[in-house]
Design a protein around this motif. Structure first.
Motif, mmCIF file in Angstrom:
data_model
loop_
_atom_site.group_PDB
_atom_site.id
_atom_site.type_symbol
_atom_site.label_atom_id
_atom_site.label_comp_id
_atom_site.label_asym_id
_atom_site.label_seq_id
_atom_site.Cartn_x
_atom_site.Cartn_y
_atom_site.Cartn_z
ATOM 1 N N ALA A 100 -15.584 -31.160 7.587
ATOM 2 C CA ALA A 100 -15.962 -30.062 8.468
ATOM 3 C C ALA A 100 -14.970 -28.910 8.271
ATOM 4 O O ALA A 100 -14.445 -28.723 7.174
ATOM 5 N N SER A 101 -14.684 -28.160 9.315
ATOM 6 C CA SER A 101 -13.884 -26.943 9.150
ATOM 7 C C SER A 101 -12.395 -27.178 9.008
ATOM 8 O O SER A 101 -11.636 -26.220 8.861
ATOM 9 N N THR A 102 -11.929 -28.430 9.047
ATOM 10 C CA THR A 102 -10.508 -28.662 8.798
ATOM 11 C C THR A 102 -10.108 -28.209 7.401
ATOM 12 O O THR A 102 -8.946 -27.873 7.161
ATOM 13 N N ILE A 103 -11.058 -28.165 6.467
ATOM 14 C CA ILE A 103 -10.758 -27.746 5.096
ATOM 15 C C ILE A 103 -10.324 -26.283 5.057
ATOM 16 O O ILE A 103 -9.677 -25.837 4.091
ATOM 17 N N LYS A 104 -10.641 -25.526 6.094
ATOM 18 C CA LYS A 104 -10.245 -24.117 6.135
ATOM 19 C C LYS A 104 -8.725 -23.959 6.168
ATOM 20 O O LYS A 104 -8.196 -22.939 5.711
ATOM 21 N N LEU A 105 -8.023 -24.947 6.719
ATOM 22 C CA LEU A 105 -6.556 -24.916 6.660
ATOM 23 C C LEU A 105 -6.091 -24.987 5.220
ATOM 24 O O LEU A 105 -5.159 -24.267 4.815
ATOM 25 N N ALA A 106 -6.723 -25.842 4.416
ATOM 26 C CA ALA A 106 -6.361 -25.967 3.001
ATOM 27 C C ALA A 106 -6.678 -24.688 2.237
ATOM 28 O O ALA A 106 -5.936 -24.285 1.328
ATOM 29 N N ILE A 107 -7.785 -24.035 2.577
ATOM 30 C CA ILE A 107 -8.139 -22.752 1.940
ATOM 31 C C ILE A 107 -7.064 -21.712 2.252
ATOM 32 O O ILE A 107 -6.593 -20.993 1.360
ATOM 33 N N ALA A 108 -6.671 -21.620 3.518
ATOM 34 C CA ALA A 108 -5.666 -20.633 3.912
ATOM 35 C C ALA A 108 -4.343 -20.882 3.211
ATOM 36 O O ALA A 108 -3.691 -19.941 2.713
ATOM 37 N N GLU A 109 -3.910 -22.143 3.159
ATOM 38 C CA GLU A 109 -2.646 -22.449 2.484
ATOM 39 C C GLU A 109 -2.693 -22.019 1.029
ATOM 40 O O GLU A 109 -1.759 -21.377 0.522
ATOM 41 N N ASP A 110 -3.760 -22.354 0.338
ATOM 42 C CA ASP A 110 -3.852 -22.022 -1.082
ATOM 43 C C ASP A 110 -3.844 -20.510 -1.306
ATOM 44 O O ASP A 110 -3.158 -20.014 -2.213
ATOM 45 N N LEU A 111 -4.581 -19.772 -0.512
ATOM 46 C CA LEU A 111 -4.610 -18.319 -0.684
ATOM 47 C C LEU A 111 -3.230 -17.705 -0.474
ATOM 48 O O LEU A 111 -2.804 -16.834 -1.244
ATOM 49 N N LEU A 130 -9.239 -14.277 6.682
ATOM 50 C CA LEU A 130 -8.436 -15.487 6.787
ATOM 51 C C LEU A 130 -8.085 -15.762 8.255
ATOM 52 O O LEU A 130 -8.180 -16.906 8.722
ATOM 53 N N GLU A 131 -7.699 -14.728 8.978
ATOM 54 C CA GLU A 131 -7.326 -14.927 10.371
ATOM 55 C C GLU A 131 -8.533 -15.302 11.224
ATOM 56 O O GLU A 131 -8.436 -16.149 12.124
ATOM 57 N N SER A 132 -9.686 -14.716 10.933
ATOM 58 C CA SER A 132 -10.896 -15.089 11.648
ATOM 59 C C SER A 132 -11.292 -16.527 11.356
ATOM 60 O O SER A 132 -11.725 -17.263 12.254
ATOM 61 N N MET A 133 -11.126 -16.946 10.115
ATOM 62 C CA MET A 133 -11.444 -18.313 9.704
ATOM 63 C C MET A 133 -10.601 -19.320 10.466
ATOM 64 O O MET A 133 -11.075 -20.407 10.794
ATOM 65 N N LEU A 134 -9.360 -18.950 10.795
ATOM 66 C CA LEU A 134 -8.476 -19.860 11.515
ATOM 67 C C LEU A 134 -8.663 -19.756 13.030
ATOM 68 O O LEU A 134 -8.700 -20.763 13.727
ATOM 69 N N ALA A 135 -8.796 -18.541 13.550
ATOM 70 C CA ALA A 135 -8.841 -18.341 14.998
ATOM 71 C C ALA A 135 -10.119 -18.874 15.620
ATOM 72 O O ALA A 135 -10.094 -19.567 16.640
ATOM 73 N N THR A 136 -11.250 -18.554 15.024
ATOM 74 C CA THR A 136 -12.539 -18.973 15.578
ATOM 75 C C THR A 136 -13.281 -19.924 14.660
ATOM 76 O O THR A 136 -14.390 -20.327 14.967
ATOM 77 N N SER A 137 -12.681 -20.251 13.516
ATOM 78 C CA SER A 137 -13.302 -21.089 12.494
ATOM 79 C C SER A 137 -14.583 -20.458 11.966
ATOM 80 O O SER A 137 -15.577 -21.136 11.706
ATOM 81 N N ASN A 138 -14.531 -19.157 11.773
ATOM 82 C CA ASN A 138 -15.687 -18.382 11.330
ATOM 83 C C ASN A 138 -16.166 -18.833 9.949
ATOM 84 O O ASN A 138 -15.419 -18.771 8.972
ATOM 85 N N ASP A 139 -17.429 -19.263 9.885
ATOM 86 C CA ASP A 139 -17.984 -19.761 8.619
ATOM 87 C C ASP A 139 -18.182 -18.652 7.593
ATOM 88 O O ASP A 139 -17.955 -18.855 6.393
ATOM 89 N N GLN A 140 -18.632 -17.515 8.072
ATOM 90 C CA GLN A 140 -18.880 -16.412 7.141
ATOM 91 C C GLN A 140 -17.581 -15.956 6.480
ATOM 92 O O GLN A 140 -17.568 -15.577 5.301
ATOM 93 N N MET A 155 -13.643 -24.049 -9.294
ATOM 94 C CA MET A 155 -12.765 -25.209 -9.133
ATOM 95 C C MET A 155 -11.337 -24.840 -8.713
ATOM 96 O O MET A 155 -10.493 -25.710 -8.548
ATOM 97 N N ALA A 156 -11.046 -23.554 -8.542
ATOM 98 C CA ALA A 156 -9.670 -23.146 -8.237
ATOM 99 C C ALA A 156 -9.176 -23.782 -6.939
ATOM 100 O O ALA A 156 -8.052 -24.310 -6.876
ATOM 101 N N PHE A 157 -9.974 -23.734 -5.904
ATOM 102 C CA PHE A 157 -9.569 -24.344 -4.636
ATOM 103 C C PHE A 157 -9.444 -25.857 -4.761
ATOM 104 O O PHE A 157 -8.504 -26.460 -4.253
ATOM 105 N N GLN A 158 -10.424 -26.484 -5.435
ATOM 106 C CA GLN A 158 -10.411 -27.946 -5.542
ATOM 107 C C GLN A 158 -9.132 -28.434 -6.200
ATOM 108 O O GLN A 158 -8.526 -29.415 -5.763
#
Length: 296
Positions: A100-111, A130-140, A155-158
């Motif tokens: 689910a959206s826990t992967i967004k933490l990994a996206i933020a760290e990598d960026l 990035l901040e919206s993705m963390l604050a409200t878990s915004n999918d878009q 594959m960069a994120f993976q």
């Protein structure tokens, strides 16, 4: 509709060495009332203390496991004490569950890591997403960042996820509907992967980027105040939550930290299947964090 898919913070369908236990020995009689144990005395092993956890935390772990045995679905969790080195993984910590959206933490760290070394330049718009993705878990916001920075082969994120500790993470094929493989919203891992991710953030990021990310995790919107947030305000928790409804069943997850100096980390993945819904998962993850961390 994406399946599984995040919705405003989640998904739509989307060992043991003994800790210190203090013992006082009183001697009654005509001599001195109390004789102190030598300062060099070895810690006394007391039944109930486990590993690098003190007796209070050991009792909390036992209570947490008893609690989970009464709850719907299957819950995997990993608790870590970054001061003593104590780690407790329950029997389901390695079970593969939708991130689910826990992967967004990994996206933020990598960026943030890539920007730090000059591999990318995060624009003000990128930072806002990035901040919206963390604050409200915004999918878009997650879609925007994934499609912009996943690379030509996507594959960069993976690759970064694995390098940052999520060695058990597996991207899953997207159902028909135009989403290219891999996609951030079709990933599975265990709580042990989220535990390693959280440790990687705390132990290996540049201090400035780590401080920024932890601040964002502490300032999530009020509708994200569950899961690890159950540790309580005095523990100053920070987290990334996520939930999804897949194959007719819910998963409700939370990963984060709490305590002075981010002493404790907790990763929880709750797979309910057809045995409960979102509210059950929110209650389970929040009360688990409360049992383990509140007042520590």
């Amino acid at each position: 509709m994406r399946y599984p898919r995040a919705a405003s913070g989640g998904f739509r369908t989307t060992r043991l060495t003994v800790g210190v236990c203090v013992v006082a020995a009183a001697l009654l009689g005509s001599g001195p009332a109390v004789v102190a144990a030598p300062a060099t005395a070895a810690p006394l092993r007391i039944q109930g203390c486990r590993g690098a956890f003190d007796c209070d935390m050991s009792n909390r772990i036992a209570a947490a496991d008893r609690y989970l045995s009464t709850r719907p679905g299957v819950t995997g969790y990993v608790l870590r004490d970054r001061v003593t080195g104590g780690v407790y993984s329950n029997g389901h910590a390695g079970d593969p569950i939708w991130t689910a959206s826990t992967i967004k933490l990994a996206i933020a760290e990598d960026l943030l890591n890539r920007a730090r070394v000059g591999a990318i330049v995060l624009t003000p718009q990128d930072r806002g997403q990035l901040e919206s993705m963390l604050a409200t878990s915004n999918d878009q916001a997650a879609d925007y960042l994934w499609n912009k920075y996943a690379g030509g082969d996507r594959m960069a994120f993976q690759k970064a996820f694995r390098a940052n500790g999520m060695t058990g993470l597996v991207p899953r094929p997207s159902p028909p509907g135009g989403h290219l493989f891999p996609d951030w919203s079709f990933q599975q891992c265990g709580a042990a992967d989220l535990d390693r991710l959280m440790s990687n953030v705390l132990d290996h990021m540049h201090p400035d980027d780590r401080g920024y990310l932890l601040d964002r995790m502490r300032k999530v919107d009020a509708n994200q105040h569950w899961g690890v947030w159950g540790a309580g305000d005095t523990m100053r928790p920070g987290l990334k939550n996520g939930w999804s409804q897949e194959n007719g069943g819910w998963v409700v997850n939370s990963v984060g930290f709490a305590g002075p100096g981010e002493r404790y980390t907790l990763a929880v993945m709750n797979s309910l299947g057809n045995k409960g819904g979102y509210t059950d998962g929110e209650q389970t993850t929040t009360h688990l964090a409360r049992i383990l961390l509140s007042g520590r």
